[in-house]
Design a protein around this motif. Structure first.
Motif, mmCIF file in Angstrom:
data_model
loop_
_atom_site.group_PDB
_atom_site.id
_atom_site.type_symbol
_atom_site.label_atom_id
_atom_site.label_comp_id
_atom_site.label_asym_id
_atom_site.label_seq_id
_atom_site.Cartn_x
_atom_site.Cartn_y
_atom_site.Cartn_z
ATOM 1 N N MET A 26 0.830 -1.181 0.000
ATOM 2 C CA MET A 26 0.000 0.000 0.000
ATOM 3 C C MET A 26 0.882 1.256 0.000
ATOM 4 S SD MET A 26 -3.460 0.896 2.041
ATOM 5 C CE MET A 26 -2.954 0.605 3.678
ATOM 6 N N TRP A 27 1.976 1.232 0.767
ATOM 7 C CA TRP A 27 2.871 2.394 0.820
ATOM 8 C C TRP A 27 3.358 2.759 -0.576
ATOM 9 C CZ3 TRP A 27 4.497 6.067 4.174
ATOM 10 C CH2 TRP A 27 5.609 6.804 3.803
ATOM 11 N N ALA A 28 3.740 1.763 -1.374
ATOM 12 C CA ALA A 28 4.301 2.001 -2.702
ATOM 13 C C ALA A 28 3.312 2.727 -3.616
ATOM 14 C CB ALA A 28 4.745 0.690 -3.329
ATOM 15 N N VAL A 29 2.046 2.357 -3.553
ATOM 16 C CA VAL A 29 1.032 2.991 -4.395
ATOM 17 C C VAL A 29 0.814 4.437 -3.957
ATOM 18 C CG1 VAL A 29 -1.401 2.920 -5.100
ATOM 19 C CG2 VAL A 29 -0.083 0.803 -4.913
ATOM 20 N N ASP A 30 0.699 4.666 -2.659
ATOM 21 C CA ASP A 30 0.503 6.016 -2.145
ATOM 22 C C ASP A 30 1.727 6.888 -2.426
ATOM 23 O OD1 ASP A 30 -2.078 5.463 -1.199
ATOM 24 O OD2 ASP A 30 -1.309 4.749 0.711
ATOM 25 N N LEU A 31 2.911 6.321 -2.279
ATOM 26 C CA LEU A 31 4.131 7.064 -2.570
ATOM 27 C C LEU A 31 4.212 7.407 -4.057
ATOM 28 C CD1 LEU A 31 6.805 8.261 -1.578
ATOM 29 C CD2 LEU A 31 7.852 6.035 -2.041
ATOM 30 N N ALA A 32 3.797 6.492 -4.914
ATOM 31 C CA ALA A 32 3.785 6.761 -6.354
ATOM 32 C C ALA A 32 2.861 7.932 -6.674
ATOM 33 C CB ALA A 32 3.355 5.513 -7.124
ATOM 34 N N ALA A 33 1.739 8.021 -5.982
ATOM 35 C CA ALA A 33 0.825 9.152 -6.181
ATOM 36 C C ALA A 33 1.487 10.449 -5.733
ATOM 37 C CB ALA A 33 -0.476 8.920 -5.420
ATOM 38 N N ALA A 34 2.205 10.401 -4.615
ATOM 39 C CA ALA A 34 2.917 11.587 -4.129
ATOM 40 C C ALA A 34 4.006 11.996 -5.118
ATOM 41 C CB ALA A 34 3.517 11.319 -2.751
ATOM 42 N N GLN A 35 4.711 11.026 -5.670
ATOM 43 C CA GLN A 35 5.757 11.315 -6.647
ATOM 44 C C GLN A 35 5.164 11.926 -7.915
ATOM 45 O OE1 GLN A 35 7.302 7.326 -6.710
ATOM 46 N NE2 GLN A 35 9.034 7.860 -5.380
ATOM 47 N N GLN A 36 4.025 11.406 -8.346
ATOM 48 C CA GLN A 36 3.355 11.947 -9.532
ATOM 49 C C GLN A 36 2.930 13.390 -9.297
ATOM 50 O OE1 GLN A 36 0.465 9.554 -11.975
ATOM 51 N NE2 GLN A 36 -1.003 10.968 -11.039
ATOM 52 N N PHE A 37 2.346 13.664 -8.133
ATOM 53 C CA PHE A 37 1.925 15.022 -7.787
ATOM 54 C C PHE A 37 3.138 15.951 -7.753
ATOM 55 C CE2 PHE A 37 1.106 18.521 -4.935
ATOM 56 C CZ PHE A 37 -0.188 18.919 -5.262
ATOM 57 N N HIS A 38 4.215 15.513 -7.106
ATOM 58 C CA HIS A 38 5.426 16.330 -6.987
ATOM 59 C C HIS A 38 6.028 16.628 -8.363
ATOM 60 C CE1 HIS A 38 9.705 17.182 -6.232
ATOM 61 N NE2 HIS A 38 9.221 17.831 -5.184
ATOM 62 N N ALA A 39 6.061 15.632 -9.237
ATOM 63 C CA ALA A 39 6.617 15.820 -10.582
ATOM 64 C C ALA A 39 5.804 16.852 -11.373
ATOM 65 C CB ALA A 39 6.656 14.491 -11.325
ATOM 66 N N ARG A 40 4.503 16.835 -11.188
ATOM 67 C CA ARG A 40 3.619 17.749 -11.909
ATOM 68 C C ARG A 40 3.613 19.151 -11.305
ATOM 69 N NH1 ARG A 40 -0.810 15.167 -11.132
ATOM 70 N NH2 ARG A 40 -1.583 16.474 -9.466
ATOM 71 N N GLU A 41 3.552 19.234 -9.966
ATOM 72 C CA GLU A 41 3.369 20.519 -9.292
ATOM 73 C C GLU A 41 4.659 21.139 -8.765
ATOM 74 O OE1 GLU A 41 0.428 21.984 -9.335
ATOM 75 O OE2 GLU A 41 -0.566 20.248 -10.236
ATOM 76 N N GLY A 42 5.696 20.328 -8.565
ATOM 77 C CA GLY A 42 6.967 20.839 -8.069
ATOM 78 C C GLY A 42 7.024 21.021 -6.560
#
Length: 83
Positions: free
Chosen positions: A1-17
């Motif tokens: 579960m951590w990996a999926v949530d972290l991937a979402a955080a990484q996606q948000f960070h990549a898009r928003e900075g």
């Protein structure tokens, strides 16, 4: 579960900075087959992406910061998580 949530955080960070996510923000994580559940139990929506309640997850992680492993804390530090 951590990996999926972290991937979402990484996606948000990549898009928003940044990782200043509003509490009610839901991140649509691409890459999951339409109509299926991923291993964490998150359900794919009608268009296929997994819906991650990223704001809620980050708020909960922030509250449990003292109980996170050094590895998990480092993963979030890499995204410039504000503790």
């Amino acid at each position: 579960m951590w990996a999926v949530d972290l991937a979402a955080a990484q996606q948000f960070h990549a898009r928003e900075g940044h990782l200043r996510v509003p509490r009610k923000h839901v991140e649509h994580l691409a890459g999951t087959a339409k109509g299926t559940a991923d291993p964490s139990g998150h359900q794919a929506g009608a268009d296929g992406p997994v819906m991650i309640k990223l704001g809620t997850w980050l708020d909960n992680v922030h509250k449990r910061a003292d109980r996170l492993s050094a590895e998990r804390r480092a993963e979030l530090d890499h995204l410039r998580m504000r503790w």
